[in-house]
Motif scaffolding. Structure first.
Motif, PDB file in Angstrom:
ATOM      1  N   ARG A  26       0.768  -1.109  -0.075  1.00  0.00           N
ATOM      2  CA  ARG A  26       0.074   0.124   0.094  1.00  0.00           C
ATOM      3  C   ARG A  26       1.029   1.344  -0.090  1.00  0.00           C
ATOM      4  O   ARG A  26       0.522   2.321  -0.621  1.00  0.00           O
ATOM      5  CB  ARG A  26      -0.930  -0.139   1.125  1.00  0.00           C
ATOM      6  CG  ARG A  26      -1.965   1.060   1.135  1.00  0.00           C
ATOM      7  CD  ARG A  26      -2.980   1.007   2.238  1.00  0.00           C
ATOM      8  NE  ARG A  26      -3.477  -0.394   2.616  1.00  0.00           N
ATOM      9  CZ  ARG A  26      -4.517  -0.896   2.211  1.00  0.00           C
ATOM     10  NH1 ARG A  26      -5.299  -0.087   1.292  1.00  0.00           N
ATOM     11  NH2 ARG A  26      -4.873  -2.044   2.620  1.00  0.00           N
ATOM     12  N   ASP A  27       1.816   1.260   0.714  1.00  0.00           N
ATOM     13  CA  ASP A  27       2.952   2.236   0.828  1.00  0.00           C
ATOM     14  C   ASP A  27       3.617   2.758  -0.831  1.00  0.00           C
ATOM     15  O   ASP A  27       3.328   3.738  -1.119  1.00  0.00           O
ATOM     16  CB  ASP A  27       4.050   2.043   1.699  1.00  0.00           C
ATOM     17  CG  ASP A  27       3.732   2.059   3.312  1.00  0.00           C
ATOM     18  OD1 ASP A  27       2.831   2.956   3.549  1.00  0.00           O
ATOM     19  OD2 ASP A  27       4.320   1.560   4.085  1.00  0.00           O
ATOM     20  N   ILE A  28       4.028   1.464  -1.297  1.00  0.00           N
ATOM     21  CA  ILE A  28       4.394   1.780  -2.679  1.00  0.00           C
ATOM     22  C   ILE A  28       3.470   2.087  -3.519  1.00  0.00           C
ATOM     23  O   ILE A  28       3.630   2.926  -4.429  1.00  0.00           O
ATOM     24  CB  ILE A  28       4.921   0.266  -2.876  1.00  0.00           C
ATOM     25  CG1 ILE A  28       6.174  -0.061  -2.305  1.00  0.00           C
ATOM     26  CG2 ILE A  28       5.332   0.139  -4.685  1.00  0.00           C
ATOM     27  CD1 ILE A  28       6.827  -1.554  -2.454  1.00  0.00           C
ATOM     28  N   TYR A  29       2.107   1.673  -3.443  1.00  0.00           N
ATOM     29  CA  TYR A  29       1.102   2.242  -4.330  1.00  0.00           C
ATOM     30  C   TYR A  29       0.713   3.831  -3.947  1.00  0.00           C
ATOM     31  O   TYR A  29       0.743   4.543  -4.856  1.00  0.00           O
ATOM     32  CB  TYR A  29      -0.249   1.443  -3.999  1.00  0.00           C
ATOM     33  CG  TYR A  29      -1.308   2.005  -4.870  1.00  0.00           C
ATOM     34  CD1 TYR A  29      -1.620   1.687  -6.179  1.00  0.00           C
ATOM     35  CD2 TYR A  29      -2.273   3.033  -4.051  1.00  0.00           C
ATOM     36  CE1 TYR A  29      -2.586   2.366  -6.710  1.00  0.00           C
ATOM     37  CE2 TYR A  29      -3.232   3.485  -4.690  1.00  0.00           C
ATOM     38  CZ  TYR A  29      -3.688   3.371  -6.067  1.00  0.00           C
ATOM     39  OH  TYR A  29      -4.414   3.694  -6.662  1.00  0.00           O
ATOM     40  N   ASN A  30       0.985   4.250  -2.846  1.00  0.00           N
ATOM     41  CA  ASN A  30       0.669   5.531  -2.328  1.00  0.00           C
ATOM     42  C   ASN A  30       1.702   6.492  -3.100  1.00  0.00           C
ATOM     43  O   ASN A  30       1.667   7.449  -3.395  1.00  0.00           O
ATOM     44  CB  ASN A  30       0.700   5.794  -0.916  1.00  0.00           C
ATOM     45  CG  ASN A  30      -0.650   5.163  -0.363  1.00  0.00           C
ATOM     46  OD1 ASN A  30      -1.696   5.147  -1.001  1.00  0.00           O
ATOM     47  ND2 ASN A  30      -0.750   4.926   1.051  1.00  0.00           N
ATOM     48  N   ILE A  31       3.011   5.857  -2.862  1.00  0.00           N
ATOM     49  CA  ILE A  31       4.165   6.841  -3.173  1.00  0.00           C
ATOM     50  C   ILE A  31       4.235   6.881  -4.759  1.00  0.00           C
ATOM     51  O   ILE A  31       4.432   7.819  -5.275  1.00  0.00           O
ATOM     52  CB  ILE A  31       5.379   6.168  -2.580  1.00  0.00           C
ATOM     53  CG1 ILE A  31       5.593   6.203  -1.185  1.00  0.00           C
ATOM     54  CG2 ILE A  31       6.785   6.634  -3.417  1.00  0.00           C
ATOM     55  CD1 ILE A  31       6.481   5.409  -0.515  1.00  0.00           C
ATOM     56  N   ASN A  93      13.306   8.949  -9.360  1.00  0.00           N
ATOM     57  CA  ASN A  93      12.318   8.155  -9.984  1.00  0.00           C
ATOM     58  C   ASN A  93      12.877   6.702 -10.041  1.00  0.00           C
ATOM     59  O   ASN A  93      12.008   5.870  -9.837  1.00  0.00           O
ATOM     60  CB  ASN A  93      12.217   8.626 -11.306  1.00  0.00           C
ATOM     61  CG  ASN A  93      11.219   8.074 -12.040  1.00  0.00           C
ATOM     62  OD1 ASN A  93       9.791   8.024 -11.644  1.00  0.00           O
ATOM     63  ND2 ASN A  93      11.674   7.260 -13.124  1.00  0.00           N
ATOM     64  N   SER A  94      14.191   6.758 -10.213  1.00  0.00           N
ATOM     65  CA  SER A  94      14.830   5.372 -10.196  1.00  0.00           C
ATOM     66  C   SER A  94      14.542   4.773  -8.985  1.00  0.00           C
ATOM     67  O   SER A  94      14.165   3.316  -8.674  1.00  0.00           O
ATOM     68  CB  SER A  94      16.246   5.113 -10.457  1.00  0.00           C
ATOM     69  OG  SER A  94      16.559   5.888 -11.971  1.00  0.00           O
ATOM     70  N   ALA A  95      14.395   5.024  -7.698  1.00  0.00           N
ATOM     71  CA  ALA A  95      14.408   4.579  -6.521  1.00  0.00           C
ATOM     72  C   ALA A  95      12.867   4.232  -6.365  1.00  0.00           C
ATOM     73  O   ALA A  95      12.565   2.982  -5.789  1.00  0.00           O
ATOM     74  CB  ALA A  95      14.444   5.617  -5.309  1.00  0.00           C
ATOM     75  N   GLU A 100      10.117  -2.814  -5.661  1.00  0.00           N
ATOM     76  CA  GLU A 100      10.098  -4.164  -5.576  1.00  0.00           C
ATOM     77  C   GLU A 100      11.407  -4.697  -5.335  1.00  0.00           C
ATOM     78  O   GLU A 100      11.605  -6.049  -5.442  1.00  0.00           O
ATOM     79  CB  GLU A 100       9.211  -4.786  -6.646  1.00  0.00           C
ATOM     80  CG  GLU A 100       7.723  -4.564  -6.445  1.00  0.00           C
ATOM     81  CD  GLU A 100       7.069  -3.348  -7.132  1.00  0.00           C
ATOM     82  OE1 GLU A 100       7.976  -2.420  -7.538  1.00  0.00           O
ATOM     83  OE2 GLU A 100       5.941  -2.892  -7.065  1.00  0.00           O
ATOM     84  N   HIS A 101      12.794  -4.091  -5.971  1.00  0.00           N
ATOM     85  CA  HIS A 101      13.687  -4.597  -5.990  1.00  0.00           C
ATOM     86  C   HIS A 101      14.796  -3.792  -5.055  1.00  0.00           C
ATOM     87  O   HIS A 101      15.462  -3.160  -5.438  1.00  0.00           O
ATOM     88  CB  HIS A 101      14.325  -4.633  -7.534  1.00  0.00           C
ATOM     89  CG  HIS A 101      13.478  -5.265  -8.422  1.00  0.00           C
ATOM     90  ND1 HIS A 101      13.471  -6.624  -8.438  1.00  0.00           N
ATOM     91  CD2 HIS A 101      12.743  -4.723  -9.313  1.00  0.00           C
ATOM     92  CE1 HIS A 101      12.733  -7.023  -9.326  1.00  0.00           C
ATOM     93  NE2 HIS A 101      12.012  -5.901  -9.957  1.00  0.00           N
ATOM     94  N   ALA A 107      21.666   0.055  -3.576  1.00  0.00           N
ATOM     95  CA  ALA A 107      23.029   0.421  -4.246  1.00  0.00           C
ATOM     96  C   ALA A 107      22.876   1.861  -5.032  1.00  0.00           C
ATOM     97  O   ALA A 107      23.861   2.358  -4.958  1.00  0.00           O
ATOM     98  CB  ALA A 107      23.052  -0.659  -5.467  1.00  0.00           C
ATOM     99  N   LEU A 108      21.711   2.257  -5.496  1.00  0.00           N
ATOM    100  CA  LEU A 108      21.579   3.639  -6.034  1.00  0.00           C
ATOM    101  C   LEU A 108      21.827   4.721  -4.830  1.00  0.00           C
ATOM    102  O   LEU A 108      22.538   5.667  -4.913  1.00  0.00           O
ATOM    103  CB  LEU A 108      20.319   3.843  -6.519  1.00  0.00           C
ATOM    104  CG  LEU A 108      19.901   3.040  -7.837  1.00  0.00           C
ATOM    105  CD1 LEU A 108      18.334   3.078  -8.026  1.00  0.00           C
ATOM    106  CD2 LEU A 108      20.690   3.701  -8.940  1.00  0.00           C
TER     107      LEU A 108
END
Length: 172
Positions: A26-31, A93-95, A100-101, A107-108
């Protein structure tokens, strides 16, 4: 029935916390949903973020030799600084797109911590970026408390990995 719905819609429990990131689905979706709006106008929001940082702590402007003596309008018109803003937003944006990885995000962010350590950027300056980011989320994107909580967890995750390298040889 709720379990089946969550399995289909979310691929599992939407509130289960990932041990590495500290984020739920849900956090990932919100972000991602809120980030889409910001990234669609990345130069605008990136400039607002940096200008807000410079207002909050004018010392941070001195980290950028090409703009340290410029006013906000000249900074906004500087092609070199706008390129930095776009680079910053692309890194962010890359972060967001790789949540999911987490090993990729780690690493970034480690790399980002190393590069900012070499420039003698301090942990407090990152904390100030967070203050400005929250202000933009609240005042320009009308972020709810739930959305702000998701962003707080996300920033905590990326900062942990930035600070790991930023503070490697210094006291933080």
């Amino acid at each position: 029935m709720n379990y089946i719905w969550n399995k289909i819609a979310w691929g599992g429990d939407p509130d289960e916390i990932n041990d590495v990131t500290g984020l739920s689905k849900r956090d990932i979706y919100n972000i991602r949903k809120s980030w889409t709006a910001m990234y669609a106008e990345s130069e605008k929001y990136g400039l607002q973020l940096f200008l807000g940082l410079f207002r909050l702590n004018p010392v941070t402007k001195t980290f950028f030799k090409t703009i340290q003596d410029l006013d906000e309008e000249a900074i906004s018109n500087s092609a070199q600084f706008r390129a930095h803003v776009i680079n910053f937003m692309t890194s962010f944006n890359s972060a967001v797109t790789n949540l999911e990885h987490p090993e990729i995000v780690i690493a970034l962010m480690n790399k980002l911590g190393e590069s900012h350590r070499r420039r003698r950027i301090q942990k407090e300056h990152f904390d100030e970026v967070k203050v400005v980011l929250v202000d933009i989320l609240k005042n320009q994107l009308s972020a709810s408390d739930d959305l702000l909580a998701s962003w707080t967890r996300f920033v905590g995750f990326i900062y942990k990995n930035i600070f790991e390298k930023l503070c490697e040889t210094a006291d933080c």
